[in-house]
Design a protein around this motif. Structure first.
Motif, PDB file in Angstrom:
ATOM      1  N   LEU A   6     -24.700  21.807  -7.200  1.00  0.00           N
ATOM      2  CA  LEU A   6     -24.450  21.983  -8.623  1.00  0.00           C
ATOM      3  C   LEU A   6     -24.066  20.647  -9.270  1.00  0.00           C
ATOM      4  O   LEU A   6     -24.568  20.299 -10.334  1.00  0.00           O
ATOM      5  N   LEU A   7     -23.173  19.913  -8.609  1.00  0.00           N
ATOM      6  CA  LEU A   7     -22.686  18.669  -9.200  1.00  0.00           C
ATOM      7  C   LEU A   7     -23.768  17.596  -9.291  1.00  0.00           C
ATOM      8  O   LEU A   7     -23.665  16.689 -10.125  1.00  0.00           O
ATOM      9  N   ALA A  60     -22.844  24.160 -13.458  1.00  0.00           N
ATOM     10  CA  ALA A  60     -22.482  22.795 -13.054  1.00  0.00           C
ATOM     11  C   ALA A  60     -21.482  22.194 -14.025  1.00  0.00           C
ATOM     12  O   ALA A  60     -20.546  21.491 -13.608  1.00  0.00           O
ATOM     13  N   CYS A  61     -21.629  22.456 -15.311  1.00  0.00           N
ATOM     14  CA  CYS A  61     -20.679  21.942 -16.311  1.00  0.00           C
ATOM     15  C   CYS A  61     -19.288  22.511 -16.064  1.00  0.00           C
ATOM     16  O   CYS A  61     -18.292  21.780 -16.103  1.00  0.00           O
ATOM     17  N   ILE A  62     -19.229  23.797 -15.798  1.00  0.00           N
ATOM     18  CA  ILE A  62     -17.933  24.441 -15.545  1.00  0.00           C
ATOM     19  C   ILE A  62     -17.309  23.895 -14.265  1.00  0.00           C
ATOM     20  O   ILE A  62     -16.120  23.575 -14.224  1.00  0.00           O
ATOM     21  N   LEU A  63     -18.119  23.760 -13.222  1.00  0.00           N
ATOM     22  CA  LEU A  63     -17.607  23.224 -11.965  1.00  0.00           C
ATOM     23  C   LEU A  63     -17.145  21.779 -12.133  1.00  0.00           C
ATOM     24  O   LEU A  63     -16.092  21.389 -11.617  1.00  0.00           O
ATOM     25  N   PHE A  64     -17.909  20.977 -12.867  1.00  0.00           N
ATOM     26  CA  PHE A  64     -17.529  19.587 -13.106  1.00  0.00           C
ATOM     27  C   PHE A  64     -16.158  19.516 -13.780  1.00  0.00           C
ATOM     28  O   PHE A  64     -15.293  18.747 -13.376  1.00  0.00           O
ATOM     29  N   ALA A  65     -15.952  20.332 -14.802  1.00  0.00           N
ATOM     30  CA  ALA A  65     -14.666  20.351 -15.501  1.00  0.00           C
ATOM     31  C   ALA A  65     -13.542  20.794 -14.568  1.00  0.00           C
ATOM     32  O   ALA A  65     -12.448  20.229 -14.589  1.00  0.00           O
ATOM     33  N   THR A  66     -13.824  21.788 -13.745  1.00  0.00           N
ATOM     34  CA  THR A  66     -12.828  22.265 -12.785  1.00  0.00           C
ATOM     35  C   THR A  66     -12.427  21.153 -11.829  1.00  0.00           C
ATOM     36  O   THR A  66     -11.239  20.915 -11.593  1.00  0.00           O
ATOM     37  N   LYS A  67     -13.421  20.459 -11.290  1.00  0.00           N
ATOM     38  CA  LYS A  67     -13.139  19.366 -10.351  1.00  0.00           C
ATOM     39  C   LYS A  67     -12.388  18.233 -11.045  1.00  0.00           C
ATOM     40  O   LYS A  67     -11.502  17.620 -10.458  1.00  0.00           O
ATOM     41  N   ALA A  68     -12.735  17.951 -12.298  1.00  0.00           N
ATOM     42  CA  ALA A  68     -12.080  16.870 -13.038  1.00  0.00           C
ATOM     43  C   ALA A  68     -10.608  17.178 -13.292  1.00  0.00           C
ATOM     44  O   ALA A  68      -9.787  16.262 -13.395  1.00  0.00           O
ATOM     45  N   LEU A  69     -10.267  18.457 -13.373  1.00  0.00           N
ATOM     46  CA  LEU A  69      -8.890  18.855 -13.674  1.00  0.00           C
ATOM     47  C   LEU A  69      -8.052  19.181 -12.434  1.00  0.00           C
ATOM     48  O   LEU A  69      -6.862  19.430 -12.564  1.00  0.00           O
ATOM     49  N   GLU A  70      -8.664  19.173 -11.272  1.00  0.00           N
ATOM     50  CA  GLU A  70      -7.949  19.583 -10.055  1.00  0.00           C
ATOM     51  C   GLU A  70      -6.628  18.848  -9.841  1.00  0.00           C
ATOM     52  O   GLU A  70      -5.642  19.454  -9.446  1.00  0.00           O
TER      53      GLU A  70
END
Length: 82
Positions: A6-7, A60-70
């Motif tokens: 996805l990323l 992928a956009c949602i996952l990217f944001a999730t990873k960025a905020l971890e």
């Protein structure tokens, strides 16, 4: 689909949208897609508006944001009183 797959759909390039993360092959930023979702657009509406997009691009956009905020400490905008 695995996170890595996805990323791979998200890219950055300083020459495209001032280096903001975008969906590969587009000028649609992750920020823009998340903003559409936050303001009530459905995945189906986004896919209809942007014919080349796939459901996985939005995931992928949602996952990217999730990873960025971890590893980010979030401070709420309004503090509730007890």
């Amino acid at each position: 689909m695995r996170d890595e797959q996805l990323l791979e759909r998200i890219t950055t390039n300083p020459k495209i949208m001032v280096g903001k993360p975008v969906i590969r092959g587009t000028r649609l930023t992750v920020e823009y897609i998340l903003n559409l979702l936050a303001h009530g657009a459905t995945v189906e509406e986004i896919l209809q508006e942007y014919k080349g997009l796939m459901r996985e691009d939005i995931q992928a956009c949602i996952l990217f944001a999730t990873k960025a905020l971890e590893n980010t400490t979030f401070m709420p905008l309004i503090m509730e009183s007890a």
